[in-house]
Design a protein around this motif. Structure first.
Motif, short mmCIF file in Angstrom:
data_model
loop_
_atom_site.label_atom_id
_atom_site.label_comp_id
_atom_site.label_asym_id
_atom_site.label_seq_id
_atom_site.Cartn_x
_atom_site.Cartn_y
_atom_site.Cartn_z
N LEU A 1 13.71 -17.18 19.72
CA LEU A 1 14.74 -17.72 19.14
C LEU A 1 14.58 -19.50 18.78
N ARG A 2 13.94 -20.03 19.95
CA ARG A 2 13.39 -21.31 19.69
C ARG A 2 12.17 -21.44 19.09
N GLY A 3 11.37 -20.56 19.05
CA GLY A 3 10.02 -20.55 18.72
C GLY A 3 9.04 -20.98 19.71
N GLU A 4 9.52 -20.95 20.84
CA GLU A 4 8.62 -21.25 22.23
C GLU A 4 7.73 -20.04 22.44
N VAL A 5 8.03 -18.73 22.18
CA VAL A 5 7.46 -17.71 22.30
C VAL A 5 7.23 -16.82 20.94
N PRO A 6 5.82 -16.28 20.59
CA PRO A 6 6.00 -15.43 19.50
C PRO A 6 6.65 -14.19 19.49
N CYS A 7 6.83 -13.59 18.22
CA CYS A 7 7.31 -12.35 17.95
C CYS A 7 6.81 -11.76 16.61
N LEU A 8 6.69 -10.56 16.75
CA LEU A 8 6.45 -9.62 15.58
C LEU A 8 7.82 -9.42 14.58
N LYS A 9 8.02 -10.68 13.85
CA LYS A 9 9.23 -10.64 12.94
C LYS A 9 9.32 -9.56 12.08
N VAL A 10 10.71 -9.09 11.77
CA VAL A 10 10.77 -7.94 10.96
C VAL A 10 11.73 -8.41 10.00
N TYR A 11 12.91 -9.25 10.24
CA TYR A 11 13.89 -9.92 9.59
C TYR A 11 14.55 -11.04 10.29
N GLU A 12 14.88 -12.04 9.36
CA GLU A 12 15.52 -13.10 9.91
C GLU A 12 16.35 -13.72 8.85
N ASP B 1 20.42 -16.19 8.71
CA ASP B 1 21.20 -17.24 9.58
C ASP B 1 21.86 -17.08 10.68
N VAL B 2 22.12 -15.45 10.62
CA VAL B 2 22.95 -14.69 11.63
C VAL B 2 21.99 -14.19 12.80
N ALA B 3 20.88 -13.41 12.23
CA ALA B 3 20.25 -12.63 12.94
C ALA B 3 18.68 -12.74 13.03
N LEU B 4 18.00 -12.23 13.96
CA LEU B 4 16.47 -12.13 14.13
C LEU B 4 16.08 -10.89 14.79
N ALA B 5 15.27 -10.10 13.94
CA ALA B 5 14.70 -8.76 14.34
C ALA B 5 13.29 -8.68 14.43
N PHE B 6 12.75 -8.06 15.54
CA PHE B 6 11.37 -8.17 15.85
C PHE B 6 11.01 -6.67 16.52
N MET B 7 9.54 -6.69 16.65
CA MET B 7 9.02 -5.43 17.25
C MET B 7 9.50 -5.41 18.73
N ASP B 8 9.75 -4.16 19.35
CA ASP B 8 9.94 -4.14 20.69
C ASP B 8 8.78 -4.05 21.40
N ILE B 9 8.10 -4.75 22.16
CA ILE B 9 6.47 -4.71 22.70
C ILE B 9 6.30 -3.60 23.71
N MET B 10 7.46 -3.01 24.09
CA MET B 10 7.35 -1.76 24.86
C MET B 10 8.17 -0.75 24.36
N PRO B 11 7.88 -0.37 23.07
CA PRO B 11 8.45 0.67 22.41
C PRO B 11 8.83 2.13 22.97
N GLN B 12 10.05 2.50 22.78
CA GLN B 12 10.55 3.87 23.33
C GLN B 12 10.17 4.94 22.31
#
Ligand code: AMP
Length: 144
Positions: free
Chosen positions: A16-27, A29-40
């Motif tokens: 959330l602070r931008g210190e670690v990357p993610c594969l962003k799906v949606y963002e 002001d309320v939420a951030l969504a990204f791909m789980d790196i160990m997907p079920q």
């Protein structure tokens, strides 16, 4: 036992602070969504609030209402993008409840009839595979 205090060194706080990357799906002001790196399952997405909450036990109810609307919207996009038969929403609380990252998040897991879920926090998926699913989901997202 009281719910422990929020720890801002958790990996999702760093994302959330931008210190670690993610594969962003949606963002927004309320939420951030990204791909789980160990997907079920293929297309497994995580949705988290931007405001600090350890899990559902200490979360602000008003924020939860806003967050679940995002979860619903993203779940619809995941179902369409992955041509899933169904969706499982998972949310773990405290270590005894299966929680491993201590910033509230909802799992959106696409399901297909007869396909068994892979283990929770199991094998890491290749980034290029995650990216392909991410693109499809982003393309299927509709405005809230
Ligand atoms: P839990 O806290 O048990 O609900 O699950 C945490 C989830 O986060 C697991 O499904 C992990 O695979 C996932 N995860 C852990 N680290 C990362 C990361 N850096 N980026 C994306 N997903 C992650």
């Amino acid at each position: 036992m009281p719910t422990p205090a929020y720890d801002e060194t958790n990996i999702f706080a760093k994302i959330l602070r931008g210190e670690v990357p993610c594969l962003k799906v949606y963002e927004d002001d309320v939420a951030l969504a990204f791909m789980d790196i160990m997907p079920q399952a293929d297309g497994h997405v995580l949705v988290l609030p931007k405001s600090p909450a350890r899990n559902i036990l200490d979360a602000d109810p008003q924020m939860l209402g806003q967050l679940i609307a995002r979860v619903q919207n993203i779940a619809r996009a995941v179902k369409e993008a992955l041509a899933a038969d169904g969706i499982t929403i998972l949310q773990y609380n405290e270590p005894a409840g299966g929680q491993t990252v201590f910033h509230l998040h909802f799992h959106i897991v696409p399901r297909w009839t007869g396909v068994v879920l892979r283990p929770h926090t199991g094998a890491a998926e290749r980034p290029e595979v995650l990216e392909a699913f991410r693109r499809k989901i982003v393309a299927a997202l509709k405005p809230l």
